[in-house]
Motif scaffolding. Sequence first.
Motif, short mmCIF file in Angstrom:
data_model
loop_
_atom_site.label_atom_id
_atom_site.label_comp_id
_atom_site.label_asym_id
_atom_site.label_seq_id
_atom_site.Cartn_x
_atom_site.Cartn_y
_atom_site.Cartn_z
N MET A 98 0.85 -1.19 0.00
CA MET A 98 0.00 0.00 0.00
C MET A 98 0.89 1.25 0.00
SD MET A 98 -3.03 -1.11 -0.25
CE MET A 98 -3.79 0.50 -0.11
N TRP A 99 0.67 2.11 -0.97
CA TRP A 99 1.38 3.38 -1.09
C TRP A 99 0.53 4.47 -0.44
CZ3 TRP A 99 5.55 4.37 -5.02
CH2 TRP A 99 6.11 3.16 -5.51
N SER A 100 1.16 5.62 -0.20
CA SER A 100 0.39 6.76 0.33
C SER A 100 0.53 7.93 -0.64
CB SER A 100 0.91 7.15 1.72
OG SER A 100 2.29 7.44 1.67
N ILE A 101 -0.44 8.84 -0.58
CA ILE A 101 -0.35 10.06 -1.37
C ILE A 101 0.64 10.99 -0.68
CG2 ILE A 101 -1.61 12.10 -2.18
CD1 ILE A 101 -4.07 10.27 -2.48
N ASP A 102 1.59 11.50 -1.44
CA ASP A 102 2.65 12.35 -0.90
C ASP A 102 2.24 13.80 -1.14
OD1 ASP A 102 4.96 13.51 -0.09
OD2 ASP A 102 6.27 12.53 -1.54
N ASN A 103 1.81 14.46 -0.10
CA ASN A 103 1.32 15.84 -0.25
C ASN A 103 2.42 16.88 -0.20
OD1 ASN A 103 -1.49 15.26 -0.51
ND2 ASN A 103 -1.50 14.69 1.66
N ASP A 104 3.64 16.47 0.11
CA ASP A 104 4.73 17.45 0.20
C ASP A 104 5.99 16.87 -0.44
OD1 ASP A 104 5.94 19.82 0.88
OD2 ASP A 104 6.57 19.09 2.86
N PRO A 105 5.93 16.56 -1.75
CA PRO A 105 7.10 15.94 -2.39
C PRO A 105 8.20 16.96 -2.62
CG PRO A 105 5.42 16.38 -4.03
CD PRO A 105 4.83 16.76 -2.69
N PRO A 106 9.48 16.52 -2.62
CA PRO A 106 10.55 17.45 -3.00
C PRO A 106 10.35 17.88 -4.45
CG PRO A 106 11.41 15.22 -2.62
CD PRO A 106 9.96 15.19 -2.29
N PRO A 107 10.82 19.08 -4.80
CA PRO A 107 10.51 19.62 -6.13
C PRO A 107 11.11 18.78 -7.26
CG PRO A 107 12.12 21.00 -4.99
CD PRO A 107 11.64 20.00 -4.00
N LEU A 108 10.37 18.70 -8.35
CA LEU A 108 10.85 18.12 -9.60
C LEU A 108 11.11 19.28 -10.57
CD1 LEU A 108 8.46 15.08 -10.00
CD2 LEU A 108 10.90 14.95 -10.38
N HIS A 109 11.72 18.97 -11.69
CA HIS A 109 11.92 19.99 -12.73
C HIS A 109 10.56 20.54 -13.15
CE1 HIS A 109 13.03 21.70 -16.64
NE2 HIS A 109 14.24 21.79 -16.13
N PRO A 110 10.43 21.86 -13.37
CA PRO A 110 9.12 22.43 -13.74
C PRO A 110 8.46 21.74 -14.92
CG PRO A 110 10.69 24.19 -13.30
CD PRO A 110 11.45 22.90 -13.22
N SER A 111 9.24 21.23 -15.88
CA SER A 111 8.63 20.58 -17.05
C SER A 111 7.90 19.30 -16.69
CB SER A 111 9.71 20.28 -18.10
OG SER A 111 10.58 19.29 -17.61
N VAL A 119 -0.28 13.17 -9.68
CA VAL A 119 -0.33 12.81 -8.27
C VAL A 119 1.03 12.26 -7.87
CG1 VAL A 119 -1.16 10.43 -8.66
CG2 VAL A 119 -1.64 11.58 -6.47
N ASP A 120 1.44 12.54 -6.66
CA ASP A 120 2.70 12.03 -6.12
C ASP A 120 2.39 10.99 -5.05
OD1 ASP A 120 3.51 15.23 -6.70
OD2 ASP A 120 5.00 13.73 -7.28
N LEU A 121 3.03 9.83 -5.19
CA LEU A 121 2.85 8.74 -4.24
C LEU A 121 4.17 8.42 -3.56
CD1 LEU A 121 0.60 6.26 -6.28
CD2 LEU A 121 -0.11 8.15 -4.80
N LEU A 122 4.07 7.79 -2.40
CA LEU A 122 5.27 7.49 -1.61
C LEU A 122 5.18 6.07 -1.06
CD1 LEU A 122 7.87 8.46 -0.10
CD2 LEU A 122 6.36 9.29 1.72
N LEU A 123 6.30 5.35 -1.17
CA LEU A 123 6.42 4.02 -0.55
C LEU A 123 7.67 4.01 0.32
CD1 LEU A 123 5.46 1.00 -0.42
CD2 LEU A 123 7.11 0.55 -2.24
N SER A 124 7.51 3.62 1.58
CA SER A 124 8.64 3.40 2.47
C SER A 124 8.57 1.95 2.95
CB SER A 124 8.58 4.34 3.68
OG SER A 124 8.60 5.68 3.25
N PRO A 125 9.71 1.35 3.29
CA PRO A 125 9.67 -0.07 3.66
C PRO A 125 8.97 -0.31 4.99
CG PRO A 125 11.88 0.81 3.96
CD PRO A 125 11.08 1.89 3.32
#
Length: 315
Positions: A98-111, A119-125
């Motif tokens: 189960m992944w979670s929605i990442d509401n505060d992801p580190p920035p990606l390139h504007p493009s 949507v940004d998702l996050l998986l931690s072990p």
Amino acid sequence: MGHSAGIWDQKSEFEVVKDWNGISQVVLRSPRGASARVSLHGGQVISWRNDRGEELLFTSSKAIFKPPKAMRGGIPICFPQFGNCGSLEQHGFARNKMWSIDNDPPPLHPSDSDGKVFVDLLLSPAEEDLKCWPHCFEFRLRVSLGMNGDLAMISRIRNIDAKPFNFSFAYHTYLSVSDISEVRIEGLETLDYLDNLCQRERFTEQGDAITFESEVDRIYLGSPNIIAVIDHEKKRTFVIKKEGLPDVVVWNPWEKKSKSMTDLGDEEYKQMLCVDGAAIERQITLKPGEEWTGRLELSVVPSSYCSDDLDHFRS
């Protein structure tokens, strides 16, 4: 799919719905009507439709949508391994978690966000993952839809452990095709490949395109970053662009193997083809604090483009 009352996120323009098992799915919609659906079970894209509502990914009619099994179809994520080796389950555990929605992801390139819904998702072990694969990581996944309906997936895997680790990776993409015998792949000619039907023996591709008349399970090595899957009957071409993913897996189980798979219909091999952007032959090594990025972008164009026009996409 899910039809419960959704939660609409104005900032990122996605909706969260529940499927019949109560698992959250994220629905992305582009202004022109294309859509994508991502399950938090596995961070798996389970639907990608064009602006006419046509489904572009294959899902088996016998697919099992119940954890802990990954669903047969869409785009399962294979990490930290592809295939079956060691103590890990086949294709690793990312597609079963189960992944979670990442509401505060580190920035990606504007493009990577301009003009796109994403949507940004996050998986931690989890603790159980660390028992079979003892490495601490953060896996961030962005799934986005462009204005023209292109589907993009960006995976960023960071080593937050005190020691280096290795992994292999694949976006196990099930494309929906009219008839496998009418499909060809361009862009892999002359490459070496490992044949999983021959104990991963190494061969060189001899054809001027890859066509299908029996089971195929190959890993093409050192592939170009753009390849085309041409569906003659539907007169459409999938254009696959990738970065950080040197290998391409090509798989179709054909008739005999399909009959042995409980979650695939006996004849469904005719309507599917897996073409995966992957990093398998040489594993990715991350030192503590290092991050790897693997990108995949899928688009569909009329087949009149064909191979001569792939240069248009390479620019």
